[in-house]
Write a protein that holds these residues in place. Structure first.
Motif, mmCIF file in Angstrom:
data_model
loop_
_atom_site.group_PDB
_atom_site.id
_atom_site.type_symbol
_atom_site.label_atom_id
_atom_site.label_comp_id
_atom_site.label_asym_id
_atom_site.label_seq_id
_atom_site.Cartn_x
_atom_site.Cartn_y
_atom_site.Cartn_z
ATOM 1 N N GLY A 74 0.828 -1.206 0.000
ATOM 2 C CA GLY A 74 0.000 0.000 0.000
ATOM 3 C C GLY A 74 0.859 1.251 0.000
ATOM 4 O O GLY A 74 2.055 1.194 0.321
ATOM 5 N N MET A 75 0.250 2.356 -0.390
ATOM 6 C CA MET A 75 1.006 3.610 -0.511
ATOM 7 C C MET A 75 0.592 4.579 0.587
ATOM 8 O O MET A 75 -0.598 4.869 0.754
ATOM 9 C CB MET A 75 0.718 4.238 -1.877
ATOM 10 C CG MET A 75 1.127 3.361 -3.050
ATOM 11 S SD MET A 75 0.770 4.123 -4.657
ATOM 12 C CE MET A 75 -0.966 3.751 -4.860
ATOM 13 N N ILE A 110 -6.194 1.037 3.406
ATOM 14 C CA ILE A 110 -5.816 -0.235 4.017
ATOM 15 C C ILE A 110 -5.887 -0.061 5.536
ATOM 16 O O ILE A 110 -5.218 0.813 6.084
ATOM 17 C CB ILE A 110 -4.393 -0.637 3.591
ATOM 18 C CG1 ILE A 110 -4.353 -0.820 2.065
ATOM 19 C CG2 ILE A 110 -3.929 -1.889 4.323
ATOM 20 C CD1 ILE A 110 -2.999 -1.145 1.506
ATOM 21 N N PRO A 111 -6.729 -0.862 6.193
ATOM 22 C CA PRO A 111 -6.844 -0.681 7.643
ATOM 23 C C PRO A 111 -5.551 -1.082 8.351
ATOM 24 O O PRO A 111 -4.759 -1.856 7.813
ATOM 25 C CB PRO A 111 -7.991 -1.629 8.045
ATOM 26 C CG PRO A 111 -8.537 -2.189 6.776
ATOM 27 C CD PRO A 111 -7.537 -1.973 5.688
ATOM 28 N N GLY A 112 -5.368 -0.556 9.541
ATOM 29 C CA GLY A 112 -4.215 -0.973 10.356
ATOM 30 C C GLY A 112 -3.008 -0.074 10.171
ATOM 31 O O GLY A 112 -2.961 0.751 9.259
ATOM 32 N N ILE A 113 -2.029 -0.297 11.027
ATOM 33 C CA ILE A 113 -0.822 0.541 11.050
ATOM 34 C C ILE A 113 0.279 -0.172 10.290
ATOM 35 O O ILE A 113 0.464 -1.377 10.424
ATOM 36 C CB ILE A 113 -0.369 0.761 12.516
ATOM 37 C CG1 ILE A 113 -1.547 1.254 13.363
ATOM 38 C CG2 ILE A 113 0.858 1.649 12.598
ATOM 39 C CD1 ILE A 113 -1.568 2.691 13.689
ATOM 40 N N CYS A 114 1.036 0.579 9.530
ATOM 41 C CA CYS A 114 2.122 -0.021 8.753
ATOM 42 C C CYS A 114 3.310 -0.328 9.677
ATOM 43 O O CYS A 114 3.652 0.487 10.523
ATOM 44 C CB CYS A 114 2.541 0.931 7.649
ATOM 45 S SG CYS A 114 3.791 0.241 6.565
ATOM 46 N N PRO A 115 3.953 -1.482 9.492
ATOM 47 C CA PRO A 115 5.099 -1.814 10.353
ATOM 48 C C PRO A 115 6.251 -0.813 10.247
ATOM 49 O O PRO A 115 7.132 -0.795 11.103
ATOM 50 C CB PRO A 115 5.536 -3.203 9.855
ATOM 51 C CG PRO A 115 4.665 -3.566 8.712
ATOM 52 C CD PRO A 115 3.591 -2.546 8.545
ATOM 53 N N HIS A 140 0.707 7.987 8.603
ATOM 54 C CA HIS A 140 -0.139 8.408 7.476
ATOM 55 C C HIS A 140 -0.727 7.145 6.844
ATOM 56 O O HIS A 140 0.012 6.186 6.572
ATOM 57 C CB HIS A 140 0.682 9.198 6.464
ATOM 58 C CG HIS A 140 1.291 10.438 7.056
ATOM 59 N ND1 HIS A 140 1.064 11.687 6.534
ATOM 60 C CD2 HIS A 140 2.092 10.621 8.140
ATOM 61 C CE1 HIS A 140 1.712 12.582 7.274
ATOM 62 N NE2 HIS A 140 2.350 11.957 8.249
ATOM 63 N N ARG A 141 -2.029 7.175 6.620
ATOM 64 C CA ARG A 141 -2.697 5.949 6.177
ATOM 65 C C ARG A 141 -2.224 5.511 4.792
ATOM 66 O O ARG A 141 -1.656 6.288 4.047
ATOM 67 C CB ARG A 141 -4.213 6.150 6.198
ATOM 68 C CG ARG A 141 -4.740 6.194 7.629
ATOM 69 C CD ARG A 141 -6.205 6.484 7.661
ATOM 70 N NE ARG A 141 -6.502 7.790 7.073
ATOM 71 C CZ ARG A 141 -7.735 8.217 6.840
ATOM 72 N NH1 ARG A 141 -8.775 7.472 7.109
ATOM 73 N NH2 ARG A 141 -7.921 9.420 6.311
ATOM 74 N N ARG A 142 -2.523 4.253 4.487
ATOM 75 C CA ARG A 142 -2.103 3.714 3.186
ATOM 76 C C ARG A 142 -3.309 3.482 2.279
ATOM 77 O O ARG A 142 -4.363 3.043 2.747
ATOM 78 C CB ARG A 142 -1.383 2.373 3.369
ATOM 79 C CG ARG A 142 -0.012 2.479 3.996
ATOM 80 C CD ARG A 142 0.455 1.137 4.505
ATOM 81 N NE ARG A 142 -0.421 0.630 5.543
ATOM 82 C CZ ARG A 142 -0.483 -0.648 5.916
ATOM 83 N NH1 ARG A 142 0.258 -1.556 5.324
ATOM 84 N NH2 ARG A 142 -1.302 -1.023 6.864
ATOM 85 N N ILE A 143 -3.137 3.780 0.994
ATOM 86 C CA ILE A 143 -4.166 3.406 0.020
ATOM 87 C C ILE A 143 -3.644 2.233 -0.799
ATOM 88 O O ILE A 143 -2.432 2.073 -0.993
ATOM 89 C CB ILE A 143 -4.570 4.567 -0.931
ATOM 90 C CG1 ILE A 143 -3.355 5.168 -1.665
ATOM 91 C CG2 ILE A 143 -5.337 5.632 -0.180
ATOM 92 C CD1 ILE A 143 -3.730 6.095 -2.817
#
Ligand code: AMP
Ligand code: ZN
Length: 432
Positions: free
Chosen positions: A253-254, A306-311, A316-319
């Protein structure tokens, strides 16, 4: 690992506080533009209408048509002498949508790109070859400024001229490239022609793939041909260009830079927000722009949060990678094309019918477009030269309009099947 750790890892609360303050500023600014000034009066809206981020929903959407109708300066929110740069969307030589930047906007945009590139490992010591069209399109200068900000050595190679690209890459030991995915595939055929192996004969370790939709499979294919890691880069000229959303090293995701853009995902039919994590149309408000800020701009791009937190630790959220469009815009070799442009051009040519079909193909490495066009019967009874001349004329006219060269096939009237209802204008056979 982080270009701006404090901003990239801001807590959700703090990020939303920042967004709210910037949104209020943005609404104040947009009021000064001809378009929003008038609209706000009619709808009795102002910066006072915003007390929370949700209040953005009180404001109407902005569309590409609005931009076209108020071309060229209807959306600028500062006196014209504050503007330092103009860009436009890719494709079309006609009235492309244009966007304007102040010096502040260019600085913010460059910083966003530096953030993206740094995130995936580009550093001062890198040699960056930018294989995007320079000029009005945003992919050239946008990345160029960002890379200079990092302090990398930039080779402003521009698009095309494959043998020279390869030569530059080898002579100057390029380590990072920016390339349209379809061109990355095409370029690999030129390596083969030259009896070179991109994995062994170049030092490229990072690629940014942008400007057109591509699948995960296509990314993996490109990564398999070259020795680099390829990262998806998303943007659109109305929101500066590239630097809107970018993959991090996790390639899942971006991250969409929420200190610059307020994000909504809507159902393109009802225009209502979709539930968290559901697919819909991406709508964005630029909250750092001075020159031409846009409120609730409908990108027509389909994606989801994309739900959740990026590792990686960024907040900033991901699409998800773009799934498609809600309108009929096609992107071929990074160039945006609306079937209407083709129809308009064909209608201007005598003896040419308005029944046509666009066929997009991809052989293993090259994308192409064929336009089948019905023409007057007499061309098939007479001199073959006449038919060939007409074909050439149509091809030239279309190239002038679209900026890419389509193959043109002339066919007899009524040979393109007409379905019931809306005509099918496009057959897209491009697969991985
Ligand atoms: P332009 O305004 O010419 O920069 O075109 C922007 C459009 O290109 C976007 O609205 C998308 O439809 C498309 N686009 C840009 N980058 C990507 C990407 N990484 N993946 C899919 N589509 C993209
Ligand atoms: Zn991440």
């Amino acid at each position: 690992m982080y270009w701006e750790k404090d901003v990239e890892t801001l807590s959700r609360n703090k990020l939303e506080e920042l967004q709210l303050a910037q949104l209020i500023q943005t609404v104040k600014r947009t009021e000064k533009s001809y378009y929003y000034g008038k609209l706000f009066k009619e709808k009795n809206l102002s910066a006072n209408s915003i007390k929370s981020l949700q209040d953005i929903q009180k404001f109407p959407f902005t569309t590409k048509d609005d931009l076209r109708e108020h071309w060229p300066y209807g959306f600028i929110a500062v006196p014209k002498d504050e503007l330092v740069r103009m860009h436009s969307s890719s494709g079309t030589t006609g009235r492309a949508t244009v966007v304007f930047h102040t010096a502040h906007d260019i600085a913010v945009w460059s910083n966003l790109l530096a953030r993206c590139m740094f995130m995936v490992g580009m550093r001062k010591s890198d040699v960056f070859q930018n294989m995007m069209t320079y000029g009005l399109f945003t992919g050239g200068l946008g990345f160029h400024y960002g890379a200079e900000k990092i302090g990398a050595l930039v080779i402003p190679a521009g698009a095309g001229n494959s043998k020279r690209q390869i030569q530059l890459m080898m002579d100057f030991e390029t380590t990072v490239v920016h390339v349209i995915p379809s061109y990355a595939l095409h370029l690999s055929t030129v390596f083969t022609e030259l009896k070179l192996d991109p994995r062994k004969d170049t030092k490229v370790k990072i690629a940014f793939l942008g400007a057109e939709p591509h699948t995960e499979k296509m990314r993996r294919k490109i990564e398999g041909i070259y020795s680099y890691k390829a990262f998806n880069s998303y943007g659109l000229s109305e929101m500066n260009g590239p630097g809107v959303a970018f993959e991090c090293p996790y390639q899942d995701g971006m991250h969409i830079w929420e200190d610059s853009f307020l994000v909504e995902i809507i159902d393109p039919k009802t225009l209502e927000p979709v539930a968290d994590g559901q697919e819909g149309e991406l709508v964005m408000t630029s909250i750092q722009k001075e020159g031409m800020p846009l409120l609730r701009y409908r990108t027509k791009d389909l994606t989801r949060i994309i739900p959740g937190i990026c590792p990686c630790g960024r907040t900033h959220r991901r699409i998800e990678r773009i799934k498609g469009r809600t309108d009929d815009m096609l992107i071929l070799k990074g160039v945006n094309i609306f079937p209407m442009q083709i129809e308009k051009k064909l209608m201007e040519i005598p003896d040419v019918g308005t029944n046509f079909l666009i066929i997009l193909d991809r052989d293993e490495f090259n994308d192409s477009m064929t336009v089948k066009v019905e023409v007057n019967k007499k061309y098939f009874a007479g001199d073959i030269k006449q038919l060939e001349n007409l074909r050439k004329k149509i091809a030239e006219e279309l190239k002038g309009e679209l900026l890419i060269t389509p193959k043109v096939d002339l066919v007899e009237p009524d040979s393109i099947p007409k379905g019931e209802g809306k005509a099918v204008r496009v057959i897209d056979n491009r697969k991985d």
